[in-house]
Write a protein that holds these residues in place. Structure first.
Motif, mmCIF file in Angstrom:
data_model
loop_
_atom_site.group_PDB
_atom_site.id
_atom_site.type_symbol
_atom_site.label_atom_id
_atom_site.label_comp_id
_atom_site.label_asym_id
_atom_site.label_seq_id
_atom_site.Cartn_x
_atom_site.Cartn_y
_atom_site.Cartn_z
ATOM 1 N N UNK A 151 9.066 9.155 -7.413
ATOM 2 C CA UNK A 151 8.025 8.494 -6.396
ATOM 3 C C UNK A 151 6.712 8.682 -6.976
ATOM 4 N N UNK A 152 6.407 10.114 -6.982
ATOM 5 C CA UNK A 152 5.097 10.515 -7.438
ATOM 6 C C UNK A 152 4.733 10.141 -8.973
ATOM 7 N N UNK A 153 5.793 10.095 -9.774
ATOM 8 C CA UNK A 153 5.872 9.604 -11.305
ATOM 9 C C UNK A 153 5.333 8.107 -11.094
ATOM 10 N N UNK A 154 6.068 7.327 -10.307
ATOM 11 C CA UNK A 154 5.594 5.716 -10.159
ATOM 12 C C UNK A 154 4.233 5.817 -9.739
ATOM 13 N N UNK A 155 3.672 6.508 -8.792
ATOM 14 C CA UNK A 155 2.320 6.355 -8.386
ATOM 15 C C UNK A 155 1.386 6.581 -9.670
ATOM 16 N N UNK A 156 1.797 7.787 -10.265
ATOM 17 C CA UNK A 156 1.005 8.303 -11.455
ATOM 18 C C UNK A 156 0.858 7.041 -12.666
ATOM 19 N N UNK A 157 2.110 6.356 -12.586
ATOM 20 C CA UNK A 157 2.056 5.293 -13.711
ATOM 21 C C UNK A 157 1.188 4.132 -13.409
ATOM 22 N N UNK A 158 1.152 3.796 -12.164
ATOM 23 C CA UNK A 158 0.194 2.666 -11.494
ATOM 24 C C UNK A 158 -1.078 3.353 -11.688
ATOM 25 N N UNK A 159 -1.688 4.484 -11.559
ATOM 26 C CA UNK A 159 -2.941 4.930 -11.696
ATOM 27 C C UNK A 159 -3.069 4.824 -13.267
ATOM 28 N N UNK A 160 -2.310 5.274 -14.191
ATOM 29 C CA UNK A 160 -2.550 5.188 -15.543
ATOM 30 C C UNK A 160 -2.751 4.076 -16.039
ATOM 31 N N UNK A 218 -6.277 3.434 -8.455
ATOM 32 C CA UNK A 218 -7.034 4.277 -8.861
ATOM 33 C C UNK A 218 -6.624 5.596 -8.191
ATOM 34 N N UNK A 219 -6.934 6.708 -8.877
ATOM 35 C CA UNK A 219 -6.848 7.848 -8.140
ATOM 36 C C UNK A 219 -7.493 8.172 -6.777
ATOM 37 N N UNK A 220 -6.417 8.563 -5.840
ATOM 38 C CA UNK A 220 -7.123 8.690 -4.555
ATOM 39 C C UNK A 220 -6.603 10.185 -4.127
ATOM 40 N N UNK A 221 -7.282 11.187 -3.924
ATOM 41 C CA UNK A 221 -6.745 12.599 -3.316
ATOM 42 C C UNK A 221 -5.986 12.222 -1.995
ATOM 43 N N UNK A 222 -6.457 11.531 -1.301
ATOM 44 C CA UNK A 222 -5.883 11.451 0.303
ATOM 45 C C UNK A 222 -4.490 10.948 0.202
ATOM 46 N N UNK A 223 -4.540 9.784 -0.697
ATOM 47 C CA UNK A 223 -3.316 9.203 -0.787
ATOM 48 C C UNK A 223 -1.854 10.018 -1.487
ATOM 49 N N UNK A 266 -4.148 1.887 2.374
ATOM 50 C CA UNK A 266 -3.071 2.340 1.519
ATOM 51 C C UNK A 266 -1.763 2.959 2.379
ATOM 52 N N UNK A 267 -1.891 2.921 3.720
ATOM 53 C CA UNK A 267 -0.758 3.475 4.751
ATOM 54 C C UNK A 267 0.543 2.901 4.390
ATOM 55 N N UNK A 268 0.485 1.474 4.370
ATOM 56 C CA UNK A 268 1.735 0.476 4.270
ATOM 57 C C UNK A 268 2.382 0.750 2.898
ATOM 58 N N UNK A 269 1.358 0.649 1.805
ATOM 59 C CA UNK A 269 1.669 1.032 0.318
ATOM 60 C C UNK A 269 2.531 2.123 0.049
ATOM 61 N N UNK A 270 1.929 3.212 0.635
ATOM 62 C CA UNK A 270 2.850 4.708 0.447
ATOM 63 C C UNK A 270 3.789 4.801 1.318
ATOM 64 N N UNK A 271 3.852 4.001 2.459
ATOM 65 C CA UNK A 271 5.434 4.194 3.179
ATOM 66 C C UNK A 271 6.203 3.540 2.530
ATOM 67 N N UNK A 272 5.852 2.193 1.946
ATOM 68 C CA UNK A 272 7.016 1.449 1.100
ATOM 69 C C UNK A 272 7.351 1.942 -0.148
ATOM 70 N N UNK A 273 6.512 2.708 -0.901
ATOM 71 C CA UNK A 273 7.111 3.648 -2.128
ATOM 72 C C UNK A 273 8.010 4.553 -1.527
ATOM 73 N N UNK A 274 7.733 5.306 -0.570
ATOM 74 C CA UNK A 274 8.650 6.348 0.053
ATOM 75 C C UNK A 274 10.022 5.656 0.463
ATOM 76 N N UNK A 275 10.005 4.544 0.996
ATOM 77 C CA UNK A 275 11.255 3.902 1.758
ATOM 78 C C UNK A 275 12.014 3.312 0.645
ATOM 79 N N UNK A 276 11.280 2.781 -0.295
ATOM 80 C CA UNK A 276 12.128 2.197 -1.376
ATOM 81 C C UNK A 276 12.795 3.100 -2.268
#
Length: 529
Positions: A70-79, A84-89, A169-179
């Motif tokens: 999950x975090x790897x997927x987020x990292x790839x989307x940032x890269x 864009x990198x968001x510390x809170x997200x 980005x609340x829904x985006x993060x929840x959907x990453x988690x859920x999927x």
């Protein structure tokens, strides 16, 4: 090297001709925005970064998931530039991944057995065959013969209640988690849809009750039994847009969720409001407040709010989809776009009758998956979230003409409009609007008192001072909800949203049973997970 999107022939010329933009690191596909060199895409979201610190009072678990998928997927989307990198997200995502790992081998069966109920609404008596009685031993059991009760199970995993301003980005993060939760018994649903399903289930149980006989009284706990049904169907519930505005919902939430939590259901929810502000200034709020304590007990509260609404930042527009009533040629543009989209439908233009909970709702101009409606047709009639959910199921594109400026005298239509857009946004329905004012000026906090409000005050025996503190008689809830509506309408005009919402391209979108509430299946049958 610059990459220009090549629009397929299905993209409407009326929209295509006005859509020009340039990106150096993304390619638009008919389904979503994909990064060059990345295996997975995500709808274009970020054009701005935030360095603000998280509002969460608890730090994420140390050393978590640097290598998690999950975090790897987020990292790839940032890269690759989609995010864009968001510390809170990142902080919120790390905590969600910790829960994701916990749920891998999780089952709520032990909690179901502890709290099981029979169909009469009473607690089942769990009998232990090892217990002896005076009848079969000839006397009282000795201390040694008494069975040792099993130790209580550990408490179920805590869920999360993620709140913050719109577009963070609340829904985006929840959907990453859920999927990526490796669990078959999970459901993801809009909170309004969930509550509609709850009321349907309660109604079905009431209708199934045996007729009362003279002189015989019995009680029946519908709410707890419905909660048990849901607990048997799923271990994880993910809610988008957790909000409480209906007194009928407010009065049952504590009992419903207390049983869900006790039977081991893990809840992850997103909301624009902190828990203490739920149902703020609502009627009979005192009876609702215990629910907030229950929610805090079983869910960790996280604030995700950088102060930036990413939906409002510049994105590639899907042509012009928001017109003003007085604009020359506006009506003609909508007519042309409707006709162009209708040519691709295997249907004829005409009225369509929607049957919702035994009622008929007629839309005067439809063609296949397209509906051409007026604001009065959608929002001035007494329609509800269930009607809008049915529209979202049937149509992928809806024209909404003659949207007025929404003043205090139009509170009911304004509430329906926000509910309509919430449901359309959640199910990727595309909208084309013709309105009386620009989007950021559409809601006006003026217009005088509503005569019906004054009559209702009299009926309830309330003074004007009391009304100032009740959202039923103020515009506080409407203003709050309309901020979300404006933000969503802005995203709904982007090219990525428009293409993702085309169901003729992606039939997968029609399989949205995990988002739309399932039709109620009576107990004893198998419900889809």
């Amino acid at each position: 090297m610059a990459v220009y999107p090549c629009f397929p022939t299905w993209f409407p010329a009326a929209v295509r001709c006005s859509l020009t933009f340039l990106r150096t690191d993304i390619v638009l596909t008919p389904k979503k925005v994909s990064c060059l060199g990345c295996s997975k895409g995500y709808a274009l979201w970020r054009t701005h970064s935030s360095s603000a610190s998280s509002c969460s009072s608890e730090p994420p678990p140390a050393g978590l998931c640097a290598s998690s998928e999950t975090v790897g997927h987020y990292d790839r989307l940032v890269q690759c530039g989609s995010l864009r990198e968001d510390p809170q997200q990142r902080r919120v995502l790390q905590q969600l991944v910790h829960l994701q790992e916990t749920l891998k081998d999780y089952s709520n069966s032990v909690y179901l057995r502890l709290n099981s109920k029979d169909d009469s609404g009473g607690l089942e008596k769990v009998k232990d065959s090892c217990v002896t009685s005076d009848e079969n031993t000839g006397g009282a059991p000795t201390e040694k013969e008494k069975p040792t009760p099993p130790p209580p199970p550990p408490p179920p995993p805590k869920g999360f209640y993620i709140y913050g301003d719109v577009g963070t980005g609340k829904t985006m993060l929840m959907d990453m988690f859920y999927s990526r939760v490796e669990h078959v018994h999970k459901k993801r649903v809009h909170f309004d849809g969930f509550m509609l399903d709850i009321h349907k289930r309660i109604h079905w149980r009431k209708q199934s009750l045996p007729k009362r006989r003279l002189g015989k009284m019995f009680t029946y706990d519908h709410i707890s039994l419905v909660a048990m049904e849901i607990s048997n169907e799923t271990c994880l519930l993910c809610f988008d847009e957790f909000q409480v505005t209906d007194i009928a919902d407010a009065m049952i939430l504590k009992q419903l969720f207390e049983m869900l939590f006790k039977t081991g259901v893990v809840v992850v929810a997103t909301s624009n409001r902190p828990p203490d502000d739920l149902y703020k200034n609502g009627l009979q709020r005192d009876t609702f407040l215990p629910f907030i304590d229950v929610l805090k007990e079983y869910c960790q509260t996280i604030c995700l709010d950088s102060g930036i609404d990413y939906r409002r930042l510049d994105k590639a527009a899907a042509g012009k989809l928001y017109y003003l009533v007085g604009e020359p040629g506006a009506e003609a543009f909508l007519d042309t776009l409707f006709e162009e989209l209708a040519l691709r439908q295997k249907s004829v233009t005409g009225p369509r009758v929607l049957t919702v909970q035994g009622r008929d709702v007629t839309l005067e101009k439809t063609c296949g998956s397209i509906a051409d409606c007026t604001f009065d047709e959608l929002c001035s009639r007494p329609l509800s979230a269930s009607d809008y959910l049915e529209m979202a199921r049937l149509f992928d594109t809806v024209f909404i003409r003659h949207v007025p400026m929404l003043t205090l005298s139009l509170k009911d239509p304004a509430r329906r409009f926000t509910t309509l857009i919430d449901n359309f946004y959640n199910y990727k329905v595309r909208v084309v609007l013709l309105a009386a004012a620009p989007l950021d000026q559409l809601f006006v906090h003026s217009g005088g008192e509503d005569e019906r409000d004054r009559q209702l005050l009299d009926d309830l025996g309330l003074s004007g001072d009391a009304a100032e503190h009740l959202t039923l008689f103020t515009t506080e809830e409407e203003i709050f909800a309309f901020q979300r509506t404006v933000s969503r309408l802005m995203e709904m005009q982007t090219a990525s949203y428009w293409m993702e919402g085309d169901r003729s391209i992606s039939k997968k979108h029609m399989n949205i049973h995990h988002r739309l509430p399932d039709k109620h299946i009576p107990p004893g049958n198998t419900a889809p997970h």
